[in-house]
Scaffold this motif. Structure first.
Motif, short mmCIF file in Angstrom:
data_model
loop_
_atom_site.label_atom_id
_atom_site.label_comp_id
_atom_site.label_asym_id
_atom_site.label_seq_id
_atom_site.Cartn_x
_atom_site.Cartn_y
_atom_site.Cartn_z
N UNK A 1 0.81 -1.22 0.00
CA UNK A 1 0.00 0.00 0.00
C UNK A 1 0.83 1.26 0.00
N UNK A 2 2.01 1.23 0.65
CA UNK A 2 2.82 2.44 0.72
C UNK A 2 3.26 2.91 -0.66
N UNK A 3 3.48 1.98 -1.57
CA UNK A 3 3.88 2.37 -2.92
C UNK A 3 2.74 3.09 -3.64
N UNK A 4 1.53 2.54 -3.54
CA UNK A 4 0.39 3.16 -4.20
C UNK A 4 0.07 4.50 -3.58
N UNK A 5 0.19 4.62 -2.25
CA UNK A 5 -0.08 5.88 -1.58
C UNK A 5 0.92 6.95 -1.99
N UNK A 6 2.17 6.55 -2.17
CA UNK A 6 3.19 7.50 -2.59
C UNK A 6 2.88 8.06 -3.97
#
Length: 418
Positions: free
Chosen positions: A214-219
């Protein structure tokens, strides 16, 4: 597993909120491996005995494929510990650092979350009821922001709801508990505040469905300018964006309307859509012959397609279906359509009965069109005939009357009653 952590001073990650920023802390005061937003990079040393914290977490413990990289002194491939050279007396500080490194290697961010969970007062408890402190006080003691403390707090809270760790109320300051494995940490922790919003939750859920963190998509979602740059510069990124938009269009009616409006206002897109529509229509004509075994003649009658015609249509369709998505189907569709249409004409001309029926159908079609046009021709809306009169109008109507008279006379001669 039960793990021991040092309690000489409260330690949480640096107060820097930006992962790219670097913080320095002396080796004599560091008590746990430095972490930034749930990630840790193995520190390097310099001549002044300082260690530097920076970067992303799992670079120290995992490869991009999720496997921990082999290192000097690590376990061998068969799971046995490597031979170690005999060591003399080890400095107490070095030994403590090694033990705490082992704690972090096994538990990741859970080691830090435990410090927060057992020291920060949960909601509903007054200050006098517990020795724990508020998140703000804990952050002041730790030298970081309350927001960062709360991210660890919320990660522990989610894990407690799932039964992975004890609830806050069951923990006392300094208490040790069995912690989950490090690879579970990122399932609960997010280094971004946006992850807690409805939008962030939706993005995180979609990322998990796609099998990415999720951190990649949020970034990406937090930096649309970077996304735009990647789409403009990289064809594969643009292709991924196109596929995602098409999937979203199926359920997002507002996006459908906006995209249709953009196309209608852009000449290049209108031409491209018209060309693709024509190609799709021609492919559909050929596919209809293959799937249903019937074909529509130029005059509009539907007939059974001969075996030769069906075989030729199937051959062309198979060539089109083998094309990759990025290949232009226009030329292939035109060739297939023209070939099949020519075979249809030959089929009609080779059968006397079909030929007569084709001409009859064509005549009726033309007659219906002419009748409809003439019925729409009216002078009811003209208030003043003198204002609209032209010599050419009268001449054309007289020629039409003569043509109709000739046609009627010819049909009367062909009538069985004549």
């Amino acid at each position: 597993m039960s793990v021991a952590t040092a309690h000489s001073e409260p330690v949480v990650p640096s107060a820097d909120e930006t992962p790219a920023d670097e913080t320095h802390v002396t080796a004599s005061t560091a008590t746990v491996p430095a972490q930034d937003d749930g990630y840790w990079v193995e520190p390097g040393t310099s001549g002044d005995d300082t260690v530097q914290r920076t970067g992303t977490a799992e670079a120290a413990t995992e490869t991009p494929d999720g496997e921990r990289p082999a290192a000097d002194g690590d376990e061998a491939a068969d799971g046995t510990a490597p031979d170690l050279a005999p060591m003399g007396a080890v400095d107490e500080q070095v030994e403590r650092d090694a033990r705490e490194f082992g704690v972090y290697a096994r538990t990741g961010g859970w080691a830090f979350a435990l410090k927060v969970a057992r020291s920060v007062r949960p909601g509903g408890e007054a200050a006098g009821e517990t020795p724990k402190v508020s998140a703000k006080e804990f952050a002041l003691l730790a030298g970081c922001s309350p927001e960062r403390v709360m991210r660890y707090y919320k990660a522990w809270d989610k894990a407690a709801d799932d039964g992975m760790v004890p609830q806050f109320e069951a923990l006392a300051p300094g208490e040790e508990v069995e912690l989950p494995d490090a690879d579970v940490w990122l399932s609960y922790y997010s280094s971004r505040n946006s992850a807690t919003s409805d939008r962030g939750t939706a993005i995180a859920a979609a990322a998990e469905a796609e099998g990415i963190r999720p951190t990649k998509a949020l970034e990406v979602a937090e930096n649309p300018t970077a996304l735009r740059a990647a789409i403009l510069a990289d064809p594969s990124t643009a292709q991924a964006a196109r596929s995602a938009l098409l999937d979203r269009l199926k359920e997002d009616t507002s996006l459908q309307t906006e995209l249709a409006r953009d196309i209608a206002r852009t000449d290049e897109l209108k031409k491209a859509v018209a060309s693709e529509t024509q190609a799709a229509s021609r492919i559909g004509y050929v596919r209809q012959i293959v799937e249903n075994g019937q074909v529509k003649t130029p005059a509009g009658q539907v007939i059974d397609a001969p075996a030769e015609l069906r075989a030729e249509a199937e051959r062309h369709l198979s060539l089109i279906d083998e094309l990759d998505d990025y290949e232009d189907t226009g030329e292939w569709a035109t060739e297939a359509y023209d070939t099949v249409k020519e075979l249809v004409v030959q089929t009609v001309e080779a059968d006397p009965e079909l030929r007569v029926q084709e001409r009859r159908t064509k005549f009726y079609s033309s007659l219906q069109k002419a009748t409809k046009v003439f019925e729409e021709l009216t002078l009811d809306d003209a208030v003043d005939l003198d204002a609209i009169y032209e010599d050419d109008m009268l001449q054309r109507l007289e020629e039409l009357q003569q043509a109709l008279s000739t046609c009627i006379a010819t049909l009367r001669k062909a009538s069985p009653e004549a």
